[in-house]
Every structure is written in C-alpha cells, then in structure tokens.
Write an enzyme that holds these catalytic residues in place. Structure first.
Site, PDB file in Angstrom:
ATOM      1  N   GLU A  59      43.543  51.029  35.808  1.00  0.00           N
ATOM      2  CA  GLU A  59      42.355  51.295  36.299  1.00  0.00           C
ATOM      3  C   GLU A  59      42.370  51.600  37.724  1.00  0.00           C
ATOM      4  OE1 GLU A  59      41.861  49.544  32.563  1.00  0.00           O
ATOM      5  OE2 GLU A  59      43.248  48.613  34.171  1.00  0.00           O
ATOM      6  N   PRO A  88      42.186  45.250  38.563  1.00  0.00           N
ATOM      7  CA  PRO A  88      43.166  46.084  39.093  1.00  0.00           C
ATOM      8  C   PRO A  88      42.743  47.083  40.421  1.00  0.00           C
ATOM      9  CG  PRO A  88      43.830  45.499  36.851  1.00  0.00           C
ATOM     10  CD  PRO A  88      42.182  45.042  37.281  1.00  0.00           C
ATOM     11  N   HIS A 128      36.807  40.461  27.840  1.00  0.00           N
ATOM     12  CA  HIS A 128      36.037  41.295  27.367  1.00  0.00           C
ATOM     13  C   HIS A 128      34.420  41.016  27.594  1.00  0.00           C
ATOM     14  CE1 HIS A 128      39.815  42.542  25.637  1.00  0.00           C
ATOM     15  NE2 HIS A 128      39.280  43.661  25.353  1.00  0.00           N
TER      16      HIS A 128
END
Length: 327
Positions: A59, A88, A128
C-alpha cells in the site's frame, strides 16, 4: 437503469477513464480480477493495463507511486483493498499527499483519489472491517467523503477524480450490493449537489439524525419505525466528512431541537464528537436536549459472529431517539 452500489462506482470510473486520458487506476488485483468486490470489473480489458494497473501488494508503494504520477500531471485513482490495509500508506497520505499544496505555497497539487472499502456488516475477518475515517478527517489538506447510495457513489467518484485536491473516498462495503435506479446521463448533465454538501434524505420535526456511509440506510429504517410510533425524524446524509456541511445540520437542529449522530466507528473521539461540539456551540439555545451519539464501542473490531452487537442498528438508534425526546 437499476444498478448496484459497486456497479455505480464502476460506471463512474469508466466514464472518468473515457473523459480524461490522464486518469489512471491502480491497486492490488483490480485488473484481471476486477478487485475483491469486482468494482473495477472489465475496466482493464477495455482500457488496457497501462490505464488499469495491477500493483504489488504494498500500500505504501501504491500511494507513493500515485503521488509521483500526480506530480507529473496524471490523475491516479488508488484502491486500498480493505480499510485495515491502509495503515502502511498512512505516512504517504498524511505527510506527503496532504501537505504538498501548502508546502509549495499552492504551486503543486496532488489530484489523487484513494478508494477505501470501509466498515463492517459482511462477516469478515480481522483488519477487514475497520472505520478509520477520523484519522484522515483530522488531517488538513485532505478531503474525506463517503457516499451512501448508488447515485451518490457514481456522482461523488466522478467529482472526486475531477478535483485537484486529494480525496479519501470511503465506500461502505456492506452497501456494495444495494440496488437503485440511477440515471447516469442526467447526473452527467446536472450533478445538482456539490461534493462537500450534506443532503436531507428524510424530513422531520421532532429530532435530527446525522449519519454517513453504511449507517444512512440504518438511520432511515429507524426513522420509518419511529414514524409508525408517531415521531417525525429528519435524517441527514453527511456525504462529506471533511469538510463537514455544518450549515445543513444547523438548519435542521434549529428546527427540531434535538440531534443524534450515528457512525460505525467507536464513539470515543469519532466524528460524532466533533459534530456534537460544533452543534452545541452553534445551536446551544435551540437544543432541547444534549446531542447524543450512537456508534461502535471502544474496542478492537469484534469477531464476525459478534459484529451485530457492535454495529449501530435501528434498535440502538431508536433508544437514543427515546432518550432525546424524553429529555
């Protein structure tokens, strides 16, 4: 035509790619696979792998590369596969992308759109189902938005890509399969509402509920139940989380005298706290009771089998309605 929330974003991305050769999509598995939620389905086939780019699983690299592209005149649209994977890239977003316009005294822009599926309600695993919007709304230099329905999903993704400002675009993943009639051509001709403007989606007289993203539909359900019990509830879809359209909220609260803010993120230091403080400052003499907040609890996101107890539902919202009307 009737389309899903995900399909509306896909159509918005398609038209942005058609209209501007500088628009580039990038992210993990967004090309051949069409993304985890198939939001970018068929776009690489139709526009090629130079416009719809499958990136490595990194990312920070995705956003860092997009930042370089933007500095060279492109308009990249990044997909972060899940909300909990954005961290990140956090330094790139808040330290570089958000600051470049001020750092260069307005000489350089970063027209980057960062799409993030966010929130719970799909029974997913750890990392998630996060709601990290407050981190980005707290960062000067970023616009932060979240549509709640297919028409806004189409309109707002197109508006976000067209802006010279960086936009963090939160997509409520549990609404991806919601369907509605969307007149794409009409929205192209007359968008009607600015990206940073809230919308009153149900009128009422007794109390105001402010929600955004995935909780708007929940708030509307609660308002319908309240109506069957004789209470008239106004529901505002915030749409923009930074900047916030406080004028629309204030107009409603001056009418109803009561406010409930709903979001999935933990209540502690969430966007509801900022809204409550501002409304108290601006509408103190019009409030008939304290501003109430309904949200997630101050815990790490729970396992899938327990998330229904964590997420705001109509019962929790109606309990707040009862509290504010009893005050």
């Amino acid at each position: 035509m009737k389309t899903t929330f995900a399909g509306a974003i896909n159509q918005g991305l398609r038209r942005a790619l058609e209209d501007d050769s500088k628009v580039v999509l990038m992210g993990e598995d967004i090309g051949r696979l069409g993304g985890v939620f198939r939001v970018t389905d068929t776009l690489q086939k139709d526009f090629g792998n130079n416009r719809v780019i499958d990136t490595p699983l990194a990312e920070s690299g995705i956003v860092g590369t997009a930042f370089g592209m933007a500095l060279r005149g492109l308009r990249p649209v990044c997909e972060i596969q899940f909300d909990g994977f954005v961290y990140p890239a956090f330094d790139q977003i808040v330290s570089q992308v958000a600051k470049i316009h001020a750092r260069t005294r307005g000489k350089v822009t970063a027209p980057i759109t960062i799409r993030i599926p966010f929130g719970g309600g799909i029974g997913s695993v750890e990392h998630h189902s996060e709601s990290p919007e407050a981190y980005f709304a707290h960062t000067a230099g970023l616009r932060v938005v979240s549509p709640s329905n297919p028409a806004d999903a189409y309109l707002m993704i197109r508006q976000a890509i067209a802006l010279d400002d960086p936009v963090v675009f939160f997509e409520p993943k549990r609404r991806y399969w919601d369907k509605a009639d969307v007149d794409f051509d009409r929205l192209d001709r007359d968008d009607g509402i600015a990206l940073d403007q809230a919308r009153v989606c149900a009128s009422g007289e007794d109390a105001t509920i402010v929600a955004y993203g995935g909780t708007v539909a929940t708030a509307l359900t609660a308002a319908d139940i309240a109506a069957s019990e004789g209470h008239s509830i106004e529901v505002i879809d915030l749409r923009s989380l930074s900047p916030i359209d406080f004028d629309t909220i204030e107009t409603s609260v001056r009418k109803t005298g009561r406010l409930i803010v709903v979001h999935e993120a933990p209540v502690f230091a969430g966007l509801g706290a900022e809204i409550a403080a501002r409304v108290t400052e601006r509408c103190f003499y019009h409030l008939e009771s304290p501003v109430l907040r309904v949200g997630g609890f101050d815990i790490p996101y729970p396992p899938a089998k327990l998330e229904r107890h964590h997420l705001p539902d109509p019962d929790r919202i109606l309990a707040a309605v009862d509290r504010t009307l009893a005050a």
